[in-house]
Write an enzyme that holds these catalytic residues in place. Structure first.
Site, short mmCIF file in Angstrom:
data_model
loop_
_atom_site.label_atom_id
_atom_site.label_comp_id
_atom_site.label_asym_id
_atom_site.label_seq_id
_atom_site.Cartn_x
_atom_site.Cartn_y
_atom_site.Cartn_z
N PRO A 91 0.82 -1.21 0.00
CA PRO A 91 0.00 0.00 0.00
C PRO A 91 0.85 1.26 0.00
O PRO A 91 1.81 1.37 0.76
CB PRO A 91 -0.81 -0.10 1.28
CG PRO A 91 -0.38 -1.33 1.97
CD PRO A 91 0.63 -2.03 1.15
N CYS A 92 0.50 2.20 -0.86
CA CYS A 92 1.30 3.41 -0.98
C CYS A 92 0.79 4.53 -0.07
O CYS A 92 1.45 5.55 0.08
CB CYS A 92 1.33 3.90 -2.42
SG CYS A 92 -0.28 4.39 -3.05
N GLN A 93 -0.38 4.35 0.55
CA GLN A 93 -0.95 5.42 1.34
C GLN A 93 -0.01 5.92 2.43
O GLN A 93 0.04 7.11 2.71
CB GLN A 93 -2.27 4.98 1.99
CG GLN A 93 -3.38 4.75 1.00
CD GLN A 93 -3.38 3.34 0.43
OE1 GLN A 93 -2.40 2.63 0.50
NE2 GLN A 93 -4.49 2.95 -0.16
N PHE A 95 3.09 6.17 2.32
CA PHE A 95 4.27 6.82 1.77
C PHE A 95 3.93 8.01 0.88
O PHE A 95 4.80 8.79 0.53
CB PHE A 95 5.09 5.81 0.98
CG PHE A 95 5.42 4.59 1.80
CD1 PHE A 95 6.40 4.64 2.78
CD2 PHE A 95 4.71 3.42 1.63
CE1 PHE A 95 6.68 3.52 3.55
CE2 PHE A 95 4.99 2.30 2.40
CZ PHE A 95 5.98 2.36 3.36
#
Length: 116
Positions: A91-93, A95
């Site tokens: 998950p990129c949230q 970062f």
């Protein structure tokens, strides 16, 4: 090149965008995919025509997409398989700068030491 299909485990799979590239190459077979979001798993199961399993699965279920937290995923049903590749779209949230200031995006709780 031989006709070998490499066996893949996919983590943080979402709806399967990353996996699609592997499958379309013709060289990879996704044995197990996983995501924590029910809608993503539903979409993955539909798009890849694989069984949807909630948390627990057996070797006879493979190929499958498992709905559940990756931290709780049991990999023992894969013991009889030689897995060649592990792919993932974490998950990129945590970062993404869109999420807000750095104090609000400290990373995945299981690895806080990497975010210091």
């Amino acid at each position: 090149m031989g006709k070998t299909k490499y066996k893949v485990v996919s983590l943080f799979s979402g709806a399967g965008g990353l996996d699609l590239g592997f499958v379309l190459s013709g060289r990879y077979s996704i044995l197990l995919a996983n995501d924590i979001l029910p809608h993503a798993v539903e979409t993955y199961s539909h798009n890849f025509k694989v069984k949807k399993v909630v948390k627990q699965y057996e070797a006879s279920d493979l190929p499958a997409v498992v709905l559940g937290d990756v931290v709780e995923l049991d990999f023992s049903p894969l013991e009889d398989y030689e897995i060649d590749v592990v792919v993932g779209g974490p998950p990129c949230q945590d970062f993404s700068i869109v999420r807000g200031p750095e104090t609000e995006r400290r990373g995945i709780p299981a690895i806080p030491q990497l975010m210091r």
